[in-house]
Design an enzyme around this catalytic site. Structure first.
Site, PDB file in Angstrom:
ATOM      1  CG  ASP A  24      -1.817   1.255   0.904  1.00  0.00           C
ATOM      2  OD1 ASP A  24      -2.392   1.702   0.009  1.00  0.00           O
ATOM      3  OD2 ASP A  24      -2.848   0.831   1.482  1.00  0.00           O
ATOM      4  CD1 TRP A  29       7.682   6.857  -3.115  1.00  0.00           C
ATOM      5  CD2 TRP A  29       6.873   6.777  -4.484  1.00  0.00           C
ATOM      6  NE1 TRP A  29       8.296   6.990  -3.333  1.00  0.00           N
ATOM      7  CE2 TRP A  29       8.331   7.353  -4.529  1.00  0.00           C
ATOM      8  CE3 TRP A  29       6.862   7.293  -5.748  1.00  0.00           C
ATOM      9  CZ2 TRP A  29       9.177   7.525  -5.669  1.00  0.00           C
ATOM     10  CZ3 TRP A  29       7.352   7.395  -6.840  1.00  0.00           C
ATOM     11  CH2 TRP A  29       8.559   7.787  -6.925  1.00  0.00           C
ATOM     12  NE  ARG A  37      -4.344   7.334  -7.280  1.00  0.00           N
ATOM     13  CZ  ARG A  37      -4.274   6.547  -6.242  1.00  0.00           C
ATOM     14  NH1 ARG A  37      -3.883   7.438  -4.852  1.00  0.00           N
ATOM     15  NH2 ARG A  37      -4.738   4.880  -5.579  1.00  0.00           N
ATOM     16  CG  HIS A  41      -0.020   2.353  -9.126  1.00  0.00           C
ATOM     17  ND1 HIS A  41      -0.084   1.503  -8.155  1.00  0.00           N
ATOM     18  CD2 HIS A  41      -0.824   2.310  -9.747  1.00  0.00           C
ATOM     19  CE1 HIS A  41      -1.227   2.386  -7.632  1.00  0.00           C
ATOM     20  NE2 HIS A  41      -1.858   2.942  -8.768  1.00  0.00           N
ATOM     21  CB  SER A  69      -8.223  -5.628  -3.689  1.00  0.00           C
ATOM     22  OG  SER A  69      -8.888  -4.754  -3.520  1.00  0.00           O
ATOM     23  CB  SER A  70     -13.266  -8.228  -5.334  1.00  0.00           C
ATOM     24  OG  SER A  70     -12.354  -8.571  -4.024  1.00  0.00           O
ATOM     25  CD  GLU A  71     -13.036  -5.604  -1.809  1.00  0.00           C
ATOM     26  OE1 GLU A  71     -11.941  -5.576  -1.901  1.00  0.00           O
ATOM     27  OE2 GLU A  71     -13.776  -6.667  -1.589  1.00  0.00           O
ATOM     28  CD1 TRP A  73     -12.848  -5.287  -9.381  1.00  0.00           C
ATOM     29  CD2 TRP A  73     -12.200  -4.726 -11.967  1.00  0.00           C
ATOM     30  NE1 TRP A  73     -11.955  -6.547 -10.410  1.00  0.00           N
ATOM     31  CE2 TRP A  73     -12.066  -5.755 -11.695  1.00  0.00           C
ATOM     32  CE3 TRP A  73     -11.766  -3.501 -12.721  1.00  0.00           C
ATOM     33  CZ2 TRP A  73     -11.219  -6.481 -12.359  1.00  0.00           C
ATOM     34  CZ3 TRP A  73     -10.982  -4.499 -13.961  1.00  0.00           C
ATOM     35  CH2 TRP A  73     -10.831  -5.788 -13.550  1.00  0.00           C
ATOM     36  NE  ARG A  75      -7.090   1.543  -6.284  1.00  0.00           N
ATOM     37  CZ  ARG A  75      -5.683   2.128  -5.157  1.00  0.00           C
ATOM     38  NH1 ARG A  75      -5.390   3.030  -6.150  1.00  0.00           N
ATOM     39  NH2 ARG A  75      -5.977   2.064  -3.775  1.00  0.00           N
ATOM     40  CG  LEU A 135      10.193 -17.366  -3.612  1.00  0.00           C
ATOM     41  CD1 LEU A 135       9.707 -17.037  -2.711  1.00  0.00           C
ATOM     42  CD2 LEU A 135      10.375 -15.716  -4.488  1.00  0.00           C
ATOM     43  CD  GLU A 211       2.911 -13.324  15.366  1.00  0.00           C
ATOM     44  OE1 GLU A 211       2.667 -12.139  16.169  1.00  0.00           O
ATOM     45  OE2 GLU A 211       2.455 -14.173  16.386  1.00  0.00           O
TER      46      GLU A 211
HETATM   47  C1  FPP Z   1      -1.310  -0.274  -3.673  1.00  0.00           C
HETATM   48  O1  FPP Z   1      -1.428   1.464  -3.393  1.00  0.00           O
HETATM   49  C2  FPP Z   1      -1.281  -0.804  -4.151  1.00  0.00           C
HETATM   50  C3  FPP Z   1      -2.178  -1.485  -5.431  1.00  0.00           C
HETATM   51  C4  FPP Z   1      -3.479  -0.957  -5.126  1.00  0.00           C
HETATM   52  C5  FPP Z   1      -1.718  -1.855  -6.626  1.00  0.00           C
HETATM   53  C6  FPP Z   1      -0.486  -2.438  -6.589  1.00  0.00           C
HETATM   54  C7  FPP Z   1       0.474  -2.963  -8.257  1.00  0.00           C
HETATM   55  C8  FPP Z   1       1.571  -2.772  -8.186  1.00  0.00           C
HETATM   56  C9  FPP Z   1       2.444  -2.629  -6.623  1.00  0.00           C
HETATM   57  C10 FPP Z   1       2.120  -2.832  -8.851  1.00  0.00           C
HETATM   58  C11 FPP Z   1       2.218  -4.362 -10.122  1.00  0.00           C
HETATM   59  C12 FPP Z   1       2.106  -5.015  -9.013  1.00  0.00           C
HETATM   60  C13 FPP Z   1       2.648  -6.667  -9.953  1.00  0.00           C
HETATM   61  C14 FPP Z   1       3.230  -7.822  -8.862  1.00  0.00           C
HETATM   62  C15 FPP Z   1       3.200  -6.351 -11.220  1.00  0.00           C
HETATM   63  P1  FPP Z   1      -2.504   2.262  -3.579  1.00  0.00           P
HETATM   64  O2  FPP Z   1      -2.894   3.035  -5.365  1.00  0.00           O
HETATM   65  O3  FPP Z   1      -3.840   1.950  -2.711  1.00  0.00           O
HETATM   66  O4  FPP Z   1      -1.690   3.670  -2.020  1.00  0.00           O
HETATM   67  P2  FPP Z   1      -2.619   4.644  -1.705  1.00  0.00           P
HETATM   68  O5  FPP Z   1      -3.435   4.281  -0.702  1.00  0.00           O
HETATM   69  O6  FPP Z   1      -1.008   5.727  -1.419  1.00  0.00           O
HETATM   70  O7  FPP Z   1      -2.997   5.666  -2.660  1.00  0.00           O
END
Ligand code: FPP
Length: 250
Positions: A24, A29, A37, A41, A69-71, A73, A75, A135, A211
């Protein structure tokens, strides 16, 4: 492999055998740097690379990452589409390296919602690494913990319809093999970056005795040093699985 922490107690180790991460903070960032945004990513993918490598070096056997996540979508359409493209590009770019490094890739979630080309790429990537065992890297995509429990229940009912008439006979051990990560032990350590302290419908069945570690770092800033700090914290935990401290001291 099916192993439920409520049925058997796993061995304790200094390094978690199974690490699950909610990545997250990508958006924040980027926003902090006046970037879109989606730039977060892109940097998030670099953090994925660093963490996969560091986990391999430290002997983690299963690494599970919540990518979508399923949620998610809900965005903005543009952000969802960038995430999908990023996912496809990363698969395409990294699959040979993963294959050569002995990584077995698993993608879990309701994949039927993805475009056919992505579904095809996922199938191929999983097949290419199916012989690997160094792994196990699981990417949870369009995944939700409640969805997982429901799909497992549906599969169980199809496999054993007689259970509907004798619901008392449905034990944990009946359902667990149908969960989408039945090949892995339950996570020993869960990390969520980005400062929030929630499970957000991630592996809700499997995290029962895990944990939980929360980091204020945004995901693009996470790497080997931050991972080591989490492992150091993990080593201080007393994993009782329902037993008393006195029992553990014996
Ligand atoms: C949460 O940050 C991150 C995501 C919803 C996407 C995670 C995806 C990646 C790291 C890139 C793709 C991954 C792979 C495995 C190829 P956020 O957007 O919710 O951040 P925020 O809470 O600051 O808005």
């Amino acid at each position: 492999m099916v192993r439920s922490s409520t049925l058997s107690i796993p061995e304790s180790n200094d390094i978690p055998q199974h690490l699950a991460i909610i990545m997250d903070g990508n958006g924040r960032w980027a926003t902090k740097r006046f970037l879109p945004r989606t730039a977060g990513h892109f940097r998030g993918v670099q953090a994925v690379r660093r963490v996969v490598e560091a986990c391999g070096e430290r002997g983690v056997k299963y690494l599970t990452l919540f990518a979508f996540s399923s949620e998610n979508w809900r965005r903005p359409k543009e952000e969802v589409s960038v995430l999908m493209r990023l996912f496809m590009q990363t698969l395409d770019k990294e699959i040979s390296k993963l294959e050569n490094q002995g990584v077995r890739l698993h993608i879990v979630g309701d994949l039927s919602a993805f475009e056919p080309k992505l579904q095809e790429m996922i199938k191929e990537a999983q097949a290419r690494t199916a012989g690997n065992d160094a792994l196990h890297l699981t990417i949870a995509a369009n995944y939700g913990g409640r969805w997982d429990i429901l799909q497992a229940l549906r599969k169980l009912m199809i496999a054993k319809p007689e259970l509907a008439a004798q619901s008392d006979a449905i034990a944990e051990s009946e359902l667990a093999p149908y969960l989408s990560m039945a090949y892995a032990p339950e996570p020993d350590l869960f990390i969520r970056t980005g400062g929030e302290q929630r499970i957000s419908n991630f592996l809700i069945w499997q995290l029962a005795y895990t944990e939980l570690y929360f980091s204020d770092d945004f995901w693009p800033d996470f790497g080997a040093k931050e991972l080591d700090a989490a492992f150091e914290w993990y080593r201080t935990r007393e994993r009782r699985f329902g037993r008393t401290s006195a029992q553990l001291a014996k």
